[in-house]
Design an enzyme around this catalytic site. Structure first.
Site, mmCIF file in Angstrom:
data_model
loop_
_atom_site.group_PDB
_atom_site.id
_atom_site.type_symbol
_atom_site.label_atom_id
_atom_site.label_comp_id
_atom_site.label_asym_id
_atom_site.label_seq_id
_atom_site.Cartn_x
_atom_site.Cartn_y
_atom_site.Cartn_z
ATOM 1 N N LYS A 1 0.845 -1.205 0.000
ATOM 2 C CA LYS A 1 0.000 0.000 0.000
ATOM 3 C C LYS A 1 0.882 1.259 0.000
ATOM 4 O O LYS A 1 0.660 2.190 -0.770
ATOM 5 C CB LYS A 1 -0.926 -0.007 1.230
ATOM 6 C CG LYS A 1 -2.024 -1.071 1.130
ATOM 7 C CD LYS A 1 -2.810 -1.236 2.431
ATOM 8 C CE LYS A 1 -3.790 -2.396 2.304
ATOM 9 N NZ LYS A 1 -4.580 -2.651 3.513
ATOM 10 N N GLN A 5 -4.195 -1.823 9.724
ATOM 11 C CA GLN A 5 -4.209 -3.144 9.099
ATOM 12 C C GLN A 5 -4.765 -4.174 10.084
ATOM 13 O O GLN A 5 -4.385 -4.198 11.249
ATOM 14 C CB GLN A 5 -2.783 -3.529 8.659
ATOM 15 C CG GLN A 5 -2.697 -4.766 7.805
ATOM 16 C CD GLN A 5 -3.329 -4.619 6.418
ATOM 17 O OE1 GLN A 5 -3.512 -3.511 5.907
ATOM 18 N NE2 GLN A 5 -3.675 -5.736 5.800
ATOM 19 N N ASP A 13 -10.674 2.872 4.507
ATOM 20 C CA ASP A 13 -10.983 1.440 4.419
ATOM 21 C C ASP A 13 -12.493 1.201 4.301
ATOM 22 O O ASP A 13 -12.916 0.096 3.982
ATOM 23 C CB ASP A 13 -10.496 0.718 5.685
ATOM 24 C CG ASP A 13 -9.190 -0.025 5.460
ATOM 25 O OD1 ASP A 13 -8.950 -0.475 4.323
ATOM 26 O OD2 ASP A 13 -8.425 -0.172 6.433
HETATM 27 N N1 GUN Z 1 -6.550 -6.831 6.137
HETATM 28 C C1 GUN Z 1 -6.935 -7.504 5.029
HETATM 29 N N2 GUN Z 1 -7.549 -6.671 4.151
HETATM 30 C C2 GUN Z 1 -7.553 -5.444 4.716
HETATM 31 C C3 GUN Z 1 -8.038 -4.174 4.287
HETATM 32 O O1 GUN Z 1 -8.617 -3.994 3.211
HETATM 33 N N3 GUN Z 1 -7.830 -3.156 5.157
HETATM 34 C C4 GUN Z 1 -7.219 -3.319 6.359
HETATM 35 N N4 GUN Z 1 -7.087 -2.260 7.157
HETATM 36 N N5 GUN Z 1 -6.753 -4.487 6.785
HETATM 37 C C5 GUN Z 1 -6.922 -5.548 5.959
#
Ligand code: GUN
Length: 295
Positions: free
Chosen positions: A52, A96, A119
């Protein structure tokens, strides 16, 4: 059969965002800024967060990564989130998941300001999404819509079968595809662990979305000829032949299912890349909203 390639679709989105952000830079305006929080050393989470951050950098989004030891208390983490909520230059915040067991994911989700919740996990954003109001749509369902849009796959009047009812994927994508939207107007069946006659239901699907987290769960006998198959699974399977020691496998038995389909996403290289593009779009959108508020 045509592959729905995440690389192709996400590159187009990233290129567009990069141009928009470079226009901001040349006008001397503030660049979008994403704050990512990573707790602990889970290898998959580290990979996702690094990716990311790297993608932000590629298109000109500023990013700040805050890493905390597994032992951080819930209180300390919540305080950090509140600090970032109050920090004017931060447009988007993501924490995350999964988080260590002693930290409540619910409390963390609720702590993030809905205006910075790129998110799209906060109940305010989920509620707005359900009602069709402007909202941040979480990265995976948004990424699926962007993939369908890029490859011009119509959903109107189609029967979509979603397998898996998770908060982050199955539930939101089933709602989005059934709404009266450009990439909606489908008849959606949401299947889960208690569904009876899963094979029979899947066989009726024009589009299957597999989001169960179970490798090779969708087999060829569940898929109608010429169906579209979207595989959301990212399962790490031990594989000694790989340098990393594992291979990534989807929820679909790709080898046997692919020849029956009109379109199918590979794993890796499908939906995963789209989720990143969706997050970048949300971060850009958050920055645009914040700059309008500041005017
Ligand atoms: N863990 C797995 N997918 C995601 C996501 O899209 N966002 C976040 N914050 N954690 C994740």
């Amino acid at each position: 059969m045509q592959l729905l390639e995440g690389k192709v679709a996400s590159s187009a989105i990233k290129e567009d965002l990069k141009n928009k952000i470079s226009a901001l830079a040349s006008e001397g305006k503030k660049l979008p800024h994403l704050a990512a929080i990573l707790v602990g050393n889970d290898p998959a989470s580290q990979t996702y967060v690094n990716s990311k951050v790297k993608n932000c950098h590629e298109i000109g989004i500023t990013s700040s990564l805050f890493r905390f030891d597994e032992s951080i208390s819930e209180k300390e983490l919540l305080e950090k989130i509140i600090e970032l909520n109050n920090q004017k230059d931060i447009d988007g915040i993501l924490v995350q998941v999964p988080l260590p067991k002693h930290i409540s994911e619910k409390k963390v989700t609720l702590a993030i300001s809905p205006e910075k919740d790129v998110d799209g996990f906060h109940p305010v954003n989920i509620g707005n999404m359900v009602l069709g109001f402007p909202s941040f749509i979480s990265a995976t369902p948004f990424g699926i819509l962007l993939m369908l849009e890029h490859y011009k796959i119509e959903t109107e009047g189609k029967h979509v079968v979603v397998i898996g009812r998770s908060n982050n994927v199955g539930t939101p994508i089933s709602i989005l595809l059934s709404r009266n939207n450009k990439y909606g107007n489908a008849t959606v069946t949401l299947c889960h662990s208690r569904t009876k006659n899963l094979q029979e239901i899947c066989k009726q699907a024009d589009i299957i979305i597999a989001a169960i987290g179970n490798p090779k769960f969708v087999t060829a006998d569940m898929v109608k000829e010429n169906a579209v198959v979207i595989d959301v699974g990212i399962n790490r399977i031990k594989d000694e032949t790989k340098k990393s020691g594992f291979a990534l496998k989807g929820d679909v038995d790709f080898e046997n299912v692919a020849p029956k389909t009109s379109f199918i996403t590979p794993v890796p290289g499908g939906v995963g890349l789209m989720t990143i593009a969706a997050l970048l779009m949300n971060t850009y959108q958050a920055a645009t909203l914040h700059s309008q508020e500041g005017e």
